[in-house]
Design a protein around this motif. Sequence first.
Motif, PDB file in Angstrom:
ATOM      1  N   ARG A  31       1.140  -0.931  -0.149  1.00 30.44           N
ATOM      2  CA  ARG A  31      -0.402  -0.084  -0.140  1.00 30.44           C
ATOM      3  C   ARG A  31       0.720   1.737   0.415  1.00 30.44           C
ATOM      4  NH1 ARG A  31      -4.714  -1.366  -1.247  1.00 30.44           N
ATOM      5  NH2 ARG A  31      -5.600   0.233  -1.039  1.00 30.44           N
ATOM      6  N   VAL A  32       0.825   1.909  -0.761  1.00 34.54           N
ATOM      7  CA  VAL A  32       1.417   4.114  -0.896  1.00 34.54           C
ATOM      8  C   VAL A  32       0.182   4.486  -0.797  1.00 34.54           C
ATOM      9  CG1 VAL A  32       3.086   2.658  -2.326  1.00 34.54           C
ATOM     10  CG2 VAL A  32       0.920   3.519  -3.249  1.00 34.54           C
ATOM     11  N   ILE A  33       0.976   6.037  -0.761  1.00 31.82           N
ATOM     12  CA  ILE A  33      -0.399   6.933  -0.754  1.00 31.82           C
ATOM     13  C   ILE A  33      -0.163   7.621  -1.614  1.00 31.82           C
ATOM     14  CG2 ILE A  33      -1.034   9.001   1.055  1.00 31.82           C
ATOM     15  CD1 ILE A  33       0.200   7.371   3.154  1.00 31.82           C
ATOM     16  N   PRO A  44       3.945   4.747   3.796  1.00 28.56           N
ATOM     17  CA  PRO A  44       2.572   5.330   4.459  1.00 28.56           C
ATOM     18  C   PRO A  44       4.170   5.656   5.603  1.00 28.56           C
ATOM     19  CG  PRO A  44       2.123   3.539   3.532  1.00 28.56           C
ATOM     20  CD  PRO A  44       3.557   3.995   3.150  1.00 28.56           C
ATOM     21  N   SER A  45       5.909   5.032   5.840  1.00 30.60           N
ATOM     22  CA  SER A  45       6.088   5.354   6.561  1.00 30.60           C
ATOM     23  C   SER A  45       6.875   6.274   6.257  1.00 30.60           C
ATOM     24  CB  SER A  45       6.968   4.568   7.091  1.00 30.60           C
ATOM     25  OG  SER A  45       7.830   4.109   6.124  1.00 30.60           O
ATOM     26  N   CYS A  46       6.796   7.236   5.618  1.00 30.04           N
ATOM     27  CA  CYS A  46       7.493   8.490   4.881  1.00 30.04           C
ATOM     28  C   CYS A  46       6.450   9.587   5.204  1.00 30.04           C
ATOM     29  CB  CYS A  46       8.172   8.553   3.301  1.00 30.04           C
ATOM     30  SG  CYS A  46       9.484   7.650   3.688  1.00 30.04           S
ATOM     31  N   PHE A  47       4.871   9.369   5.497  1.00 30.45           N
ATOM     32  CA  PHE A  47       4.373  10.325   4.796  1.00 30.45           C
ATOM     33  C   PHE A  47       4.349  11.310   5.710  1.00 30.45           C
ATOM     34  CE2 PHE A  47      -0.448  11.859   7.241  1.00 30.45           C
ATOM     35  CZ  PHE A  47      -0.557  12.405   5.672  1.00 30.45           C
ATOM     36  N   GLU A  48       4.534  11.669   7.067  1.00 32.25           N
ATOM     37  CA  GLU A  48       4.967  12.811   7.579  1.00 32.25           C
ATOM     38  C   GLU A  48       5.971  13.602   7.230  1.00 32.25           C
ATOM     39  OE1 GLU A  48       3.165  14.009  10.451  1.00 32.25           O
ATOM     40  OE2 GLU A  48       2.240  11.787  10.180  1.00 32.25           O
ATOM     41  N   ASN A  54      -4.081  17.652   1.071  1.00 34.37           N
ATOM     42  CA  ASN A  54      -5.697  16.934   1.349  1.00 34.37           C
ATOM     43  C   ASN A  54      -5.691  15.823   0.435  1.00 34.37           C
ATOM     44  OD1 ASN A  54      -5.194  18.091   4.010  1.00 34.37           O
ATOM     45  ND2 ASN A  54      -7.106  19.894   3.236  1.00 34.37           N
ATOM     46  N   TYR A  55      -5.420  16.358  -1.013  1.00 34.27           N
ATOM     47  CA  TYR A  55      -6.255  15.173  -1.875  1.00 34.27           C
ATOM     48  C   TYR A  55      -5.791  14.414  -2.019  1.00 34.27           C
ATOM     49  CZ  TYR A  55      -8.801  14.403  -6.591  1.00 34.27           C
ATOM     50  OH  TYR A  55      -8.843  13.731  -7.620  1.00 34.27           O
ATOM     51  N   ILE A  56      -5.328  13.268  -1.061  1.00 31.69           N
ATOM     52  CA  ILE A  56      -4.706  12.110  -0.879  1.00 31.69           C
ATOM     53  C   ILE A  56      -5.826  10.913  -1.515  1.00 31.69           C
ATOM     54  CG2 ILE A  56      -3.067  13.011   0.370  1.00 31.69           C
ATOM     55  CD1 ILE A  56      -3.570  11.437   2.726  1.00 31.69           C
ATOM     56  N   ASP A  57      -4.658  10.108  -1.400  1.00 32.78           N
ATOM     57  CA  ASP A  57      -5.683   8.249  -1.774  1.00 32.78           C
ATOM     58  C   ASP A  57      -4.426   7.118  -1.529  1.00 32.78           C
ATOM     59  OD1 ASP A  57      -7.608   7.010  -1.624  1.00 32.78           O
ATOM     60  OD2 ASP A  57      -7.675   6.577  -4.247  1.00 32.78           O
ATOM     61  N   GLU A  58      -4.703   5.443  -0.918  1.00 30.63           N
ATOM     62  CA  GLU A  58      -4.636   4.631  -0.650  1.00 30.63           C
ATOM     63  C   GLU A  58      -4.339   3.926  -1.867  1.00 30.63           C
ATOM     64  OE1 GLU A  58      -3.010   1.210   2.863  1.00 30.63           O
ATOM     65  OE2 GLU A  58      -5.017   3.436   3.342  1.00 30.63           O
ATOM     66  N   SER A  60      -2.978   0.154  -3.875  1.00 29.20           N
ATOM     67  CA  SER A  60      -1.578  -0.363  -4.226  1.00 29.20           C
ATOM     68  C   SER A  60      -0.053   0.204  -4.983  1.00 29.20           C
ATOM     69  CB  SER A  60      -1.985  -1.702  -4.764  1.00 29.20           C
ATOM     70  OG  SER A  60      -2.341  -1.432  -6.083  1.00 29.20           O
ATOM     71  N   PHE A  61       1.154  -0.229  -4.515  1.00 29.90           N
ATOM     72  CA  PHE A  61       1.762   0.182  -5.604  1.00 29.90           C
ATOM     73  C   PHE A  61       1.705  -0.212  -6.849  1.00 29.90           C
ATOM     74  CE2 PHE A  61       6.302  -0.755  -6.777  1.00 29.90           C
ATOM     75  CZ  PHE A  61       6.510   0.587  -7.008  1.00 29.90           C
ATOM     76  N   SER A  62       1.095  -1.058  -7.568  1.00 32.15           N
ATOM     77  CA  SER A  62       1.039  -1.424  -9.034  1.00 32.15           C
ATOM     78  C   SER A  62       0.417  -0.718  -9.683  1.00 32.15           C
ATOM     79  CB  SER A  62       1.008  -2.716  -9.602  1.00 32.15           C
ATOM     80  OG  SER A  62      -0.098  -3.265  -8.787  1.00 32.15           O
ATOM     81  N   ASN A  63      -0.904  -0.480  -8.621  1.00 29.95           N
ATOM     82  CA  ASN A  63      -2.131   0.796  -9.472  1.00 29.95           C
ATOM     83  C   ASN A  63      -1.206   2.401  -9.210  1.00 29.95           C
ATOM     84  OD1 ASN A  63      -3.690   1.632  -9.559  1.00 29.95           O
ATOM     85  ND2 ASN A  63      -5.582   1.870  -8.408  1.00 29.95           N
ATOM     86  N   ALA A  64      -0.833   2.356  -8.385  1.00 34.46           N
ATOM     87  CA  ALA A  64      -0.309   3.820  -8.031  1.00 34.46           C
ATOM     88  C   ALA A  64       1.007   3.764  -9.601  1.00 34.46           C
ATOM     89  CB  ALA A  64       0.656   4.066  -7.458  1.00 34.46           C
ATOM     90  N   MET A  65       1.998   3.206  -9.913  1.00 34.35           N
ATOM     91  CA  MET A  65       3.269   3.032 -11.008  1.00 34.35           C
ATOM     92  C   MET A  65       2.364   2.559 -12.449  1.00 34.35           C
ATOM     93  SD  MET A  65       5.616   3.629  -9.686  1.00 34.35           S
ATOM     94  CE  MET A  65       5.450   4.508  -8.538  1.00 34.35           C
ATOM     95  N   GLU A  66       0.904   2.085 -12.512  1.00 36.33           N
ATOM     96  CA  GLU A  66       0.498   1.806 -13.955  1.00 36.33           C
ATOM     97  C   GLU A  66      -0.650   2.698 -14.030  1.00 36.33           C
ATOM     98  OE1 GLU A  66      -0.692  -2.417 -13.713  1.00 36.33           O
ATOM     99  OE2 GLU A  66       0.774  -3.378 -13.125  1.00 36.33           O
ATOM    100  N   ASN A  67      -1.170   3.248 -13.215  1.00 35.46           N
ATOM    101  CA  ASN A  67      -2.354   3.679 -13.466  1.00 35.46           C
ATOM    102  C   ASN A  67      -2.054   5.519 -13.460  1.00 35.46           C
ATOM    103  OD1 ASN A  67      -4.503   1.484 -14.121  1.00 35.46           O
ATOM    104  ND2 ASN A  67      -5.099   1.532 -12.205  1.00 35.46           N
TER     105      ASN A  67
END
Length: 95
Positions: A31-33, A44-48, A54-58, A60-67
Amino acid sequence: MKKLIVLIILLAAVVLIFVLPLAPETSDTERVIVDHTLQVTVHPSCFEEAGLTNYIDEVSFSNAMENYEYEISGECSEEKLQAGRTSVLSRIMEK
């Protein structure tokens, strides 16, 4: 003699499976943000330290890279979200 040759081939195959870079460096299901305003991906551990809007979403890593195809933001996220392949043995040892 034939059994020895078969045993050596099987042993070599097992060793190659563990040593060759076959496994993805970062799991596709991790999971990524994603920040849609800044168009970045953050672990997620680098979020702070990322300074996201405020326009964020969680996703999957593959979804973030592909879409989304957003950049990975910051050294912390780049270190934790590496693309490429690694050996199965390295993945086993890091967990």
